[in-house]
Design an enzyme around this catalytic site. Sequence first.
Site, PDB file in Angstrom:
ATOM      1  N   ARG A  74     -38.599  15.982 -61.826  1.00 12.33           N
ATOM      2  CA  ARG A  74     -38.532  16.740 -60.573  1.00 12.33           C
ATOM      3  C   ARG A  74     -38.095  15.795 -59.451  1.00 12.33           C
ATOM      4  NH1 ARG A  74     -43.175  18.163 -56.468  1.00 12.33           N
ATOM      5  NH2 ARG A  74     -41.900  19.372 -55.052  1.00 12.33           N
ATOM      6  N   HIS A 118     -37.984  18.790 -49.414  1.00 13.44           N
ATOM      7  CA  HIS A 118     -39.174  17.946 -49.485  1.00 13.44           C
ATOM      8  C   HIS A 118     -39.182  17.078 -48.214  1.00 13.44           C
ATOM      9  CE1 HIS A 118     -42.254  16.119 -52.445  1.00 13.44           C
ATOM     10  NE2 HIS A 118     -42.479  15.552 -51.271  1.00 13.44           N
ATOM     11  N   GLU A 163     -44.722  22.074 -50.397  1.00 12.50           N
ATOM     12  CA  GLU A 163     -45.900  21.969 -49.524  1.00 12.50           C
ATOM     13  C   GLU A 163     -45.642  22.450 -48.096  1.00 12.50           C
ATOM     14  OE1 GLU A 163     -47.802  18.162 -49.667  1.00 12.50           O
ATOM     15  OE2 GLU A 163     -47.799  18.065 -51.848  1.00 12.50           O
ATOM     16  N   ASN A 289     -49.318  21.450 -56.183  1.00  8.32           N
ATOM     17  CA  ASN A 289     -49.589  20.023 -56.068  1.00  8.32           C
ATOM     18  C   ASN A 289     -51.088  19.886 -55.876  1.00  8.32           C
ATOM     19  OD1 ASN A 289     -46.861  19.753 -56.176  1.00  8.32           O
ATOM     20  ND2 ASN A 289     -46.602  19.080 -54.060  1.00  8.32           N
ATOM     21  N   TYR A 291     -54.462  17.297 -55.745  1.00  8.83           N
ATOM     22  CA  TYR A 291     -54.979  15.927 -55.660  1.00  8.83           C
ATOM     23  C   TYR A 291     -56.497  15.867 -55.579  1.00  8.83           C
ATOM     24  CZ  TYR A 291     -50.196  14.439 -55.096  1.00  8.83           C
ATOM     25  OH  TYR A 291     -48.868  14.203 -55.343  1.00  8.83           O
ATOM     26  N   GLU A 349     -47.111  18.297 -58.918  1.00  7.67           N
ATOM     27  CA  GLU A 349     -47.543  16.947 -58.549  1.00  7.67           C
ATOM     28  C   GLU A 349     -49.014  16.789 -58.878  1.00  7.67           C
ATOM     29  OE1 GLU A 349     -46.962  15.726 -54.469  1.00  7.67           O
ATOM     30  OE2 GLU A 349     -44.922  16.527 -54.443  1.00  7.67           O
TER      31      GLU A 349
HETATM   32  O1  IFM Z   1     -46.256  11.568 -51.516  1.00 11.06           O
HETATM   33  C1  IFM Z   1     -46.713  12.856 -51.329  1.00 11.06           C
HETATM   34  C2  IFM Z   1     -45.643  13.864 -51.688  1.00 11.06           C
HETATM   35  O2  IFM Z   1     -44.475  13.657 -50.985  1.00 11.06           O
HETATM   36  C3  IFM Z   1     -46.121  15.258 -51.405  1.00 11.06           C
HETATM   37  N1  IFM Z   1     -47.416  15.508 -52.018  1.00 11.06           N
HETATM   38  C4  IFM Z   1     -48.448  14.520 -51.828  1.00 11.06           C
HETATM   39  C5  IFM Z   1     -47.937  13.146 -52.177  1.00 11.06           C
HETATM   40  C6  IFM Z   1     -49.045  12.103 -51.980  1.00 11.06           C
HETATM   41  O3  IFM Z   1     -49.474  12.104 -50.668  1.00 11.06           O
END
Ligand code: IFM
Length: 443
Positions: A74, A118, A163, A289, A291, A349
């Site tokens: 990606r 992005h 995002e 995405n 985290y 992500e």
């Molecule tokens: O680096 C970023 C990415 O560009 C978008 N999502 C979160 C990642 C980590 O912060």
Amino acid sequence: MAFPKNFLWGAATASYQIEGASRQDGRGECIWTRFSHTPGKVLNADTGDVATDHYHRYVEDVALMKTLGLQAYRFSISWPRVIPHCTGASNPAGLDFYDRLVDELLKAGIVPTATLYHWDLPQALQNRGGWLNREIVGWFADYTDLMTRRLGDRVKNWITINEPFVAAFVGYAFGAHAPGYSDPRGGLLASHHMFLAHAASMGLIRQNVPNAVAGITLNLSWVDPATPSEADIQAARRHDGFVNRWFLDPVFKGEYPSDMLQLYGSMLDDIDVTEVKQAAVPQDFLGINYYTRNVIENDANGPYLQTHEVKPPHSSYTQMGWELCPESLTQILVRLHQDYAPKALWITENGAAYVDPSPENGVVADPERTAYLQSHIAAVETAIQQGSPVTAYFVWSLLDNFEWAYGYDRRFGIIHVDFKTLTRTMKQSALWYRDFIAKSTGK
Ligand code: IFM
């Protein structure tokens, strides 16, 4: 393993974070070029001028992907590299770069997955208001048309916007990202235009790309109340509306969540909220995405949402200060399946920043990142076992890169980059991922 046979294993990057060559071959300035060159905006005054120099080293990078056995990659397209000045004339050298990258990927047997936005908006468009100007819907459509006509014969997988929460709110409401504006109304207006732009872009992808597989990528967090009190439960619900439902409801239901409309009240005066019905176009997948989770308490003195994020003291955290919580990835994937019934879910992500040691004997030891990936991939597997239709997973990130306002101080890569020499070195997490992919695909 519960992963379906055709599950795609990949890694992700983004143009401004890795490409460099920011003033080469006709690339125009983007909002991140401007922002990072403004004193005080990025840690250590880092910029993406050189980044990992992927623009010149993409052949080496694709070879590394092949060594890892990645099935998909990606990447994002740099809008100002292909349309440097406002709208209109495209840049042949920029278009050629993406041709070469895509051809190299296909030669290596890696499925290209392109993200159109992005975050590197052409500065020329920001000068005309950027995402605050409704005309951006047309600008984004023209850009989508250009790229899908150019690459659509070879690139089937398309992501419109990465995002929108971060691009709209962190960029236009909190001021921590480019273009650095601090106006909550601006965050809402920018997000509204992103939904309309997403819909227009999806239409063009379908028109120009035979057998396209297309969707949007949202950053989503599971939200827990800090305590079982009613006040904290309500605060958690407001936060969920802010980060999750404000984005999910438009793209799946064509409406904004009613509790959030009420809460934002007059901040929405400049927006015709009914237009958002256009955003609910059919998607082949929803990109997520993931985290961390957010733990939220009520805060009567907090800014307009009256919420406050709590960091549970006994949890573990990455270098970003993000709590490790793989269980919440399972929870969110199952919830999406139940509440929104997407056709498919792609983890576009997932990864972690840690302070890594220097390379030794040709490898970088990163046990924490390896454990993070292991536990989160296991969480995806659990979600699949519970019926969630996850069909792809991309590690963030292939390479250490420019981590926005943190510059080069946060390393998310599974491949180490020495930012002085630009040498690439595998981390143990990359080797673990390579072995995992081989095992799960039976190769
Ligand atoms: O680096 C970023 C990415 O560009 C978008 N999502 C979160 C990642 C980590 O912060």
